[in-house]
Design a protein around this motif. Structure first.
Motif, short mmCIF file in Angstrom:
data_model
loop_
_atom_site.label_atom_id
_atom_site.label_comp_id
_atom_site.label_asym_id
_atom_site.label_seq_id
_atom_site.Cartn_x
_atom_site.Cartn_y
_atom_site.Cartn_z
N GLU A 23 32.94 58.52 9.54
CA GLU A 23 33.42 59.82 9.07
C GLU A 23 34.93 59.97 9.25
O GLU A 23 35.63 60.44 8.35
N SER A 24 35.47 59.57 10.41
CA SER A 24 36.89 59.75 10.65
C SER A 24 37.73 58.89 9.69
O SER A 24 38.73 59.35 9.14
N GLU A 25 37.29 57.65 9.44
CA GLU A 25 38.03 56.78 8.53
C GLU A 25 37.90 57.26 7.09
O GLU A 25 38.86 57.21 6.32
N ALA A 26 36.71 57.73 6.72
CA ALA A 26 36.51 58.21 5.36
C ALA A 26 37.36 59.45 5.08
O ALA A 26 38.02 59.54 4.03
N LEU A 27 37.37 60.38 6.00
CA LEU A 27 38.14 61.61 5.78
C LEU A 27 39.64 61.35 5.80
O LEU A 27 40.41 62.13 5.24
N ALA A 28 40.05 60.26 6.43
CA ALA A 28 41.47 59.88 6.40
C ALA A 28 41.80 59.03 5.18
O ALA A 28 42.95 58.66 4.97
N LEU A 29 40.78 58.71 4.35
CA LEU A 29 40.94 57.83 3.18
C LEU A 29 41.66 56.55 3.59
O LEU A 29 42.67 56.15 3.01
N LYS A 30 41.10 55.89 4.59
CA LYS A 30 41.71 54.68 5.13
C LYS A 30 41.87 53.62 4.04
O LYS A 30 40.94 53.33 3.29
N GLY A 31 43.07 53.04 3.97
CA GLY A 31 43.34 51.97 3.02
C GLY A 31 43.45 52.41 1.58
O GLY A 31 43.42 51.58 0.67
N TYR A 32 43.64 53.71 1.35
CA TYR A 32 43.64 54.26 -0.02
C TYR A 32 44.66 53.55 -0.91
O TYR A 32 44.34 53.08 -2.00
N ASP A 33 45.91 53.46 -0.45
CA ASP A 33 46.95 52.87 -1.29
C ASP A 33 46.71 51.38 -1.50
O ASP A 33 46.92 50.85 -2.60
N ARG A 34 46.22 50.69 -0.48
CA ARG A 34 45.99 49.25 -0.61
C ARG A 34 44.87 48.96 -1.60
O ARG A 34 44.91 47.96 -2.32
N TYR A 35 43.87 49.81 -1.66
CA TYR A 35 42.75 49.59 -2.56
C TYR A 35 43.12 49.83 -4.03
O TYR A 35 42.58 49.17 -4.92
N LEU A 36 44.04 50.74 -4.28
CA LEU A 36 44.31 51.17 -5.65
C LEU A 36 45.60 50.63 -6.24
O LEU A 36 45.71 50.50 -7.46
N THR A 37 46.60 50.34 -5.42
CA THR A 37 47.87 49.91 -6.00
C THR A 37 47.78 48.60 -6.79
O THR A 37 48.51 48.45 -7.78
#
Length: 661
Positions: free
Chosen positions: A435-449
């Motif tokens: 939950e904590s990692e999901a709500l922080a959107l962990k790795g968001y930029d690395r996954y999409l850039t």
């Protein structure tokens, strides 16, 4: 020096073979480095699956050499002309050679955690041991990484002499081959090819948010993000450069297969690339769309079959050489199948039994598209805005109606795939993260850039193809200058592959020195428990990468009575604390006694214990169990575990000063 010489020779061989194929097939020479390098890497992979990796390496190199000799004898003069007149091919050769020389001079080292757990460790094991890592003693879990980056690396390091900078240079050579495919234009458009290549080279920096003053590792790392972006974008650019016609069209299958073997998400990327190629075959031609549908399916279907075959081959291999529980396709702590995850995610998206966590994540992902920085101009909305402007410029500069339809089809198809990918990551955050990692959107930029980068690269390539007219040349000039100008004005990192980053390696070099002194006492199948008091997992990961033996996972939580494992939790690194000091207990600590530590050693089959750093608690409570006792400050010492019942359970096997007798 041997590593540098081999890297430059192999790069030159790829360049000459590309000129030979250009002379043979009358295509731009710059389209060929990518399929040639991919073909060689896939030959290595084909040899590695049955256990003949070295034979695959020399088979790939031999095939490149045979093509070079044949071309010199049959098409020598025309090949030389193709080599000298192709700006894209010369940029590939010059860019790759420059990176090889710079990285050799500076010899950067890995420093990102994931490089020590997967992306750097995997190619190291392949180069040193001559086989795929899941079949080796001390192997990674098969689900942790895919083999494409290892296959490219071992092609450039065939002599079992491992170098981290050589791994980086090999992946950068692959990157230059992909950029050459984007810049593959007729000889009369040299300047257009140079503009596309230059703008493409800075895209990893343009689509990034590197903090001011920090080190930018875009071209100096072993991570799969750069190959993912460039193989996805490069496959599409190769297809567009080949025009989708003739026998050369089937060269597209090679980077698509290597893309699929790059990362777990790349199976989806491979299928998206096939979808976009099929869409172009259907909509971008001159004949009525209804007449082009079945031919488009017939040409795209074999590409999809090749992507599926590559994906299945790796799954079959890992299932054959590793335990089933390590290779089962599942997501999250509940072990759901991918099908169940997708079905459940679609239900959540449609509002059928939607849970509060999913609703919160939907809101966070929506806001992140506008607020989370993924490029020099801001968030995802800004990135898509830049790409849209480039697509509009490409459409305006297109010389024919078919070319204009190609731009529109590519842009809309990539936009559709991006929306699907965005929703897919929303579902993954819901199922695959705490939950904590999901709500922080962990790795968001690395996954999409990587997707943003590939999308922009494709638009740049289509811009270049329309640069034959004055209007198209002007559009390409404006877009490439805008990308380069924004990079120069706002995004030039303080340090990168061109600068010395030795200050980052102090801790690495300390662990490396200690491990080098202890390794002579170890064999690959020896299991070693590493204890480094005060560690934050960094030193543990470094030892896992540097030690010859297999570093065993530790545990966290409480384990104070032998046999009572109810409060013991899975972990990796260990910070031992006394059960008498309850207030010292934290999530990253291990509350245990000498008896329970030895019980754990015996339970997990550990042969050795490496004591990297001691402290007062170990000195006070554990000294009687270790030959010579323990001190607060002592050299890194490797102890052989003789068993719980031995008079002295831990005897010295090696220290920093050398191997014990």
């Amino acid at each position: 020096m041997l590593q540098l010489a081999w890297g430059l020779c192999l790069t030159a061989l790829l360049g000459w073979d590309s000129a030979v194929l250009a002379a043979k097939f009358r295509r731009p020479a710059a389209v060929f480095p990518l399929p040639l390098l991919c073909a060689a890497a896939l030959l290595v992979y084909a040899g590695a699956l049955p256990g003949f990796l070295r034979a695959g390496v020399w088979g790939g190199v031999g095939a490149l050499g045979a093509l070079a000799v044949w071309g010199a004898l049959r098409l020598g003069r025309e090949s030389v002309r193709q080599l000298t007149e192709s700006s894209g091919l010369m940029l590939f050769l010059g860019g790759a050679a420059l990176l090889w020389v710079v990285l050799f001079c500076l010899q950067p080292m890995f420093f990102q955690w994931d490089e020590f757990t997967a992306w750097g460790l995997a190619p190291k094991m392949v180069v040193q041991n001559g086989c795929l890592y899941p079949a080796q003693p001390g192997n990674l879990k098969a689900s942790f990484t895919y083999p494409a980056t290892s296959m490219v690396t071992v092609l450039f390091q065939p002599f079992a002499r491992w170098s981290e900078w050589g791994c980086m240079a090999a992946l950068d050579t692959l990157a230059m081959a992909c950029l050459a495919a984007a810049a593959a234009l007729p000889n009369k458009r040299r300047m257009a090819g140079i503009a596309v290549f230059a703008a493409g080279f800075v895209l990893p920096y343009f689509f990034a948010d590197t903090p001011a003053g920090s080190y930018a590792a875009q071209y100096a790392n072993a991570m799969a993000d750069l190959p993912l972006f460039l193989l996805f974008g490069g496959s599409l650019c190769l297809y567009y450069a080949l025009g989708g016609q003739g026998r050369a069209y089937w060269l597209t299958v090679l980077p698509l297969m290597l893309l699929t073997l790059t990362k777990d998400i790349c199976f989806a990327y491979g299928l998206m690339a096939v979808f976009l190629i099929g869409l172009d075959l259907w909509w971008a031609g001159d004949a009525p769309a209804r007449k082009r549908f079945l031919p488009a399916v017939a040409k795209a279907l074999p590409l999809a079959v090749a992507v599926v075959a590559a994906f299945v081959s790796w799954g079959r291999y890992t299932a054959a050489v590793t335990p089933l529980q390590e290779t089962a396709a599942s997501v999250g702590s509940e072990g759901l199948s991918y099908g169940a995850v997708l079905l459940g995610g679609v239900r959540q998206l449609l509002g059928i039994g939607r849970e509060e966590k999913f609703a919160v994540l939907m809101s966070l992902m929506f806001r992140a598209f506008f607020t989370r920085r993924v490029c020099l101009l801001g968030g995802g909305a800004a990135a898509v805005g830049c790409i849209t402007l480039a697509a509009a410029a490409a459409g305006c500069g297109a010389e024919t109606g078919a070319a204009r339809r190609r731009v529109v089809t590519a842009y809309l198809g990539l936009a559709f795939c991006f929306a699907a990918l965005y929703l897919f990551h929303l579902i993954l955050y819901y199922y695959n993260f705490g939950e904590s990692e999901a709500l922080a959107l962990k790795g968001y930029d690395r996954y999409l850039t990587p997707y943003y980068q590939a999308w922009m690269l494709v638009m740049l390539a289509l811009l270049g193809q329309g640069a034959g007219s004055r209007r198209g040349a002007g559009a390409l000039c404006a877009v490439s200058l805008a990308v380069l100008g924004i990079f120069a004005g706002r995004g030039v990192p303080a340090a990168g592959f061109w600068s010395d980053a030795s200050s980052r390696y102090t801790l690495r070099q300390d662990v490396q020195t200690k491990a080098a002194a202890l390794n002579p006492a170890l064999q690959p199948d020896d299991r070693v428990l590493v204890i480094s008091q005060g560690d934050d997992a960094t030193r543990w990961y470094y030892y896992r990468y540097e030690l010859t033996g297999t570093v065993a996972d530790g545990f966290s939580g409480r384990y104070t009575e032998v046999g009572d494992t109810s409060q013991r939790e899975k972990g990796d690194f260990m910070n031992l604390v006394s059960p008498d000091n309850e207030y010292l207990y934290a999530g990253d600590c291990t509350v245990c006694t000498p008896e329970t530590l030895m019980a754990y050693m015996q339970e997990t089959g550990c042969d050795y214990l490496l004591l990297d750093r001691s402290d007062g608690y170990l000195q006070q409570a554990f000294s009687p169990y270790f030959a010579g006792g323990l001190q607060d400050s002592m050299p890194a010492t490797l102890y052989r575990f003789a068993g719980c019942d031995a008079a002295v359970p831990f005897t010295v096997a090696a220290q920093e000063s050398g191997v014990a007798g």
